[in-house]
Enzyme design. Structure first.
Site, short mmCIF file in Angstrom:
data_model
loop_
_atom_site.label_atom_id
_atom_site.label_comp_id
_atom_site.label_asym_id
_atom_site.label_seq_id
_atom_site.Cartn_x
_atom_site.Cartn_y
_atom_site.Cartn_z
N SER A 119 0.81 -1.21 0.00
CA SER A 119 0.00 0.00 0.00
C SER A 119 0.85 1.27 0.00
O SER A 119 0.31 2.36 -0.11
CB SER A 119 -0.92 0.02 1.23
OG SER A 119 -0.14 0.00 2.42
N HIS A 140 -2.20 -2.57 -6.12
CA HIS A 140 -2.71 -2.25 -4.79
C HIS A 140 -4.23 -2.32 -4.76
O HIS A 140 -4.92 -1.43 -5.26
CB HIS A 140 -2.23 -0.86 -4.36
CG HIS A 140 -2.71 -0.47 -3.00
ND1 HIS A 140 -3.00 0.83 -2.64
CD2 HIS A 140 -2.99 -1.23 -1.88
CE1 HIS A 140 -3.41 0.86 -1.39
NE2 HIS A 140 -3.41 -0.36 -0.91
N GLU A 152 -4.91 0.29 -7.67
CA GLU A 152 -3.84 1.16 -8.14
C GLU A 152 -2.78 0.30 -8.82
O GLU A 152 -2.20 -0.60 -8.20
CB GLU A 152 -3.20 1.91 -6.97
CG GLU A 152 -4.10 2.95 -6.33
CD GLU A 152 -3.45 3.66 -5.15
OE1 GLU A 152 -3.67 4.86 -5.00
OE2 GLU A 152 -2.74 2.98 -4.37
N ASN A 191 -3.41 6.47 -0.37
CA ASN A 191 -2.87 6.61 0.98
C ASN A 191 -2.20 7.96 1.21
O ASN A 191 -2.17 8.46 2.35
CB ASN A 191 -1.90 5.48 1.31
CG ASN A 191 -2.63 4.22 1.73
OD1 ASN A 191 -3.77 4.28 2.16
ND2 ASN A 191 -1.98 3.09 1.60
#
Length: 285
Positions: A119, A140, A152, A191
């Site tokens: 992540s 991800h 992702e 994130n």
């Protein structure tokens, strides 16, 4: 190369979710973990999720059996040898990931794409453990994998256009939506947006501005978020949040901005990791 079998390393929350969506999409799946109890736990979670789908009329019992029949659980890394595409979902520890990918690089055919579900960590650095940096990529997924649509697809410095194109095609076949992260930066897109939001929520709590319940309510009703920050941290895992926090602080050299909450650190030390342990910011039955 036609992709028929997907290998998933890790049978935890993310790993078994990835294995499930791959099997539902018609791929054969090999799901591997280091101990049989982890493998069986992953298979049990998949069966439980699919059983609920049958109860709700979203699939038939025969369809459920067909999906579970496409998943092979194993503790043998050698069983990855016959896979056409690999997704790694082990702990967020760089040395562990490098160790895993070094072994996979030696085991798998030269045409096989190796992807990581990290992540936040550098795809470029992970790829140094292999001799196929052009076929190393980030994939991800988001928790819970069967329900969350986004993936992702993250380029390492040497990831080829052909590798990205193949990954985007796999994402589509899994019934997901892919976004391409063109540069290998810490924490990618989601994130980088989400962690500061978590940090500020914890600052508000620790400064006594509001309770965690009211902070969550404010985020949901004022920002139209489906979950508040403390609810979401409990869902994703407090240990994961802390590891990502510390990784960002180290990589971005911005100690104040990415400073981890002392309360978060203490909850992790106490084993209160969120929903997966029955307690985190909140208590769960």
């Amino acid at each position: 190369m036609e992709i028929k079998t997907i290998g998933v390393l890790g049978a935890g929350t993310m790993g078994n979710g990835i294995a499930q969506v791959a099997a539902q999409a018609g791929f054969n799946v090999v799901m591997r973990d280091i101990e049989d109890r982890f493998v069986q736990g992953g298979l049990k979670n998949i069966d439980k999720f699919l059983a609920k789908s049958v109860e709700k009329g979203k699939m038939t019992a025969d369809q459920k059996n067909a999906v579970t029949g496409r998943i092979k659980g194993t503790t043998k890394l050698e069983d990855m040898k016959g896979c056409d595409f690999i997704v790694e979902a082990v702990l967020e520890v760089m040395d562990l990931k490098k160790e895993v990918f070094k072994a996979l690089d030696e085991l798998c055919g030269p045409e096989v794409i190796l992807s990581t579900n990290t992540s936040s960590m550098s795809i470029t650095e992970i790829a140094t453990a292999t001799k196929r940096a052009d076929k190393m990529v980030g994939m991800h997924f988001f928790n819970p994998v069967p329900l969350m649509k986004l993936v992702e697809v993250v380029r390492g410095h040497f990831t080829s256009d052909a590798t990205v194109a193949t990954c985007m095609d796999v994402v589509k076949k899994l019934g997901k939506e892919g976004v391409e992260v063109k540069k290998d930066v810490p924490a990618f897109i989601v994130n980088r947006l989400m962690i500061p939001h978590f940090i500020e929520a914890m600052v508000l709590l620790e400064e006594g501005v509001a309770s965690k319940e009211d902070i969550d309510k404010a985020a949901k009703l004022g920002l139209n978020y489906p979950m508040g920050p403390f609810e979401l941290m409990d869902l994703t895992g407090l240990d994961i949040n802390l590891m990502v926090n510390e990784y960002l602080r180290k990589e971005l050299k911005a100690e104040t901005k990415w400073q981890s909450s002392h309360t978060l650190k203490n909850l992790v030390k106490a084993g209160r990791l969120g929903r997966k342990t029955g307690a985190g910011w909140y208590e769960y039955k």
